[in-house]
Write a protein that holds these residues in place. Structure first.
Motif, PDB file in Angstrom:
ATOM      1  N   PHE A   1       0.686  -1.090  -0.006  1.00 15.40           N
ATOM      2  CA  PHE A   1       0.185  -0.104   0.079  1.00 15.40           C
ATOM      3  C   PHE A   1       0.832   1.396   0.089  1.00 15.40           C
ATOM      4  CE2 PHE A   1       0.422  -0.662   4.627  1.00 15.40           C
ATOM      5  CZ  PHE A   1       0.684   0.552   5.143  1.00 15.40           C
ATOM      6  N   CYS A   2       0.391   2.388  -0.545  1.00 19.71           N
ATOM      7  CA  CYS A   2       1.217   3.648  -0.524  1.00 19.71           C
ATOM      8  C   CYS A   2       0.099   4.945  -0.514  1.00 19.71           C
ATOM      9  CB  CYS A   2       1.835   3.334  -1.904  1.00 19.71           C
ATOM     10  SG  CYS A   2       2.536   5.068  -2.618  1.00 19.71           S
ATOM     11  N   LEU A   3       0.600   5.801   0.005  1.00 19.48           N
ATOM     12  CA  LEU A   3      -0.184   6.951   0.017  1.00 19.48           C
ATOM     13  C   LEU A   3       0.766   8.108   0.057  1.00 19.48           C
ATOM     14  CD1 LEU A   3      -1.030   5.292   2.716  1.00 19.48           C
ATOM     15  CD2 LEU A   3      -3.094   6.782   2.814  1.00 19.48           C
ATOM     16  N   TRP A   4       0.231   9.443  -0.425  1.00 20.86           N
ATOM     17  CA  TRP A   4       1.032  10.444  -0.586  1.00 20.86           C
ATOM     18  C   TRP A   4       0.067  11.789  -0.291  1.00 20.86           C
ATOM     19  CZ3 TRP A   4      -0.004   7.057  -4.631  1.00 20.86           C
ATOM     20  CH2 TRP A   4      -0.630   7.710  -5.485  1.00 20.86           C
ATOM     21  N   ARG A   5       0.863  12.745   0.168  1.00 14.62           N
ATOM     22  CA  ARG A   5       0.377  14.129   0.007  1.00 14.62           C
ATOM     23  C   ARG A   5       1.324  15.155  -0.094  1.00 14.62           C
ATOM     24  NH1 ARG A   5      -4.207  15.654   4.860  1.00 14.62           N
ATOM     25  NH2 ARG A   5      -4.285  17.969   4.291  1.00 14.62           N
ATOM     26  N   GLU A   6       1.277  16.104  -1.060  1.00 12.25           N
ATOM     27  CA  GLU A   6       2.031  16.996  -1.354  1.00 12.25           C
ATOM     28  C   GLU A   6       1.771  18.397  -0.251  1.00 12.25           C
ATOM     29  OE1 GLU A   6       3.209  18.355  -5.323  1.00 12.25           O
ATOM     30  OE2 GLU A   6       1.907  16.388  -6.282  1.00 12.25           O
TER      31      GLU A   6
END
Length: 217
Positions: free
Chosen positions: A120-125
């Protein structure tokens, strides 16, 4: 729960960074100098800091805080979405990650023979209003197909009580809730708080651990 629900449950980047630092610091007091479940390295690279989980059984996740934002990758070795099943990352998990996080996607520490170890992977700039994930068709018949539910308990429940429950179960010892509240509030670590969490801990040794996380002393 899947990574999609996790994305909706997480706090913003500054609050998550503070929470991660507090979790790692509280555990460092309980278990200074030895293998720990959670750790926080304020100097993971010249520009980045990292919060990590390692359970010693092959499961892990990392939250990388960098100038572009925050990147989260997790690996559940028993997940049906494990890249070891088909020698490939599950479709959608990494396909939409922005180029600003490419260094984290390709980080050698998160790969095995050139293949990303990720379920699983998430990101937030920085400045973004929400967390993002890829568009994923999850395998059916699993309540936690990517491992994001069980790995993220302390991130989605950012309370001292949640840490107390984890620590008492993992270390099989009583944990002073008020002392945990002190750490979760980000108040400076003191000899008294260290002694309440772990009477056997050396404040000098714990202070060195706390310096590694960037926690105030």
């Amino acid at each position: 729960m899947t990574v999609h629900e996790l994305a909706a449950a997480l706090q913003d980047i500054p609050a998550l960074r503070d929470l991660c630092r507090s979790i790692a610091t509280a555990e460092a007091v309980l278990n200074p100098g030895d293998y720990r479940y959670y750790s926080f390295d304020a100097h993971w690279s010249e520009t980045d800091s990292a919060f990590s989980m390692r359970n010693g059984s092959g499961d892990e996740f990392d939250v990388i805080f960098s100038p572009p934002g925050a990147y989260i990758r997790g690996f559940d070795h028993e997940s049906p979405m494990s890249p070891y099943a088909d020698d490939a990352v599950w479709p959608g998990v990494l396909d939409s990650v922005p180029d600003v996080f490419r260094a984290q996607v390709e980080e050698p520490a998160f790969m095995d023979h050139g293949m990303p170890c990720v379920t699983f992977c998430l990101w937030r700039e920085t400045g973004d209003t929400r967390w993002h994930t890829g568009r994923i068709d999850f395998p059916s018949g699993y309540s936690d197909p990517d491992g994001s539910r069980w790995m993220s308990d302390l991130l989605v429940d950012p309370t001292p009580e949640a840490f107390q429950s984890f620590a008492e179960d993992y270390y099989e010892c009583p944990v002073d809730l008020d002392a945990v509240r002190h750490v979760y509030a980000g108040r400076p670590l003191t000899p008294e708080i260290v002694a309440r969490l772990n009477p056997a801990a050396s404040f000098t040794a714990v202070s060195k651990e706390a310096e590694q996380t960037g926690y105030p002393i």
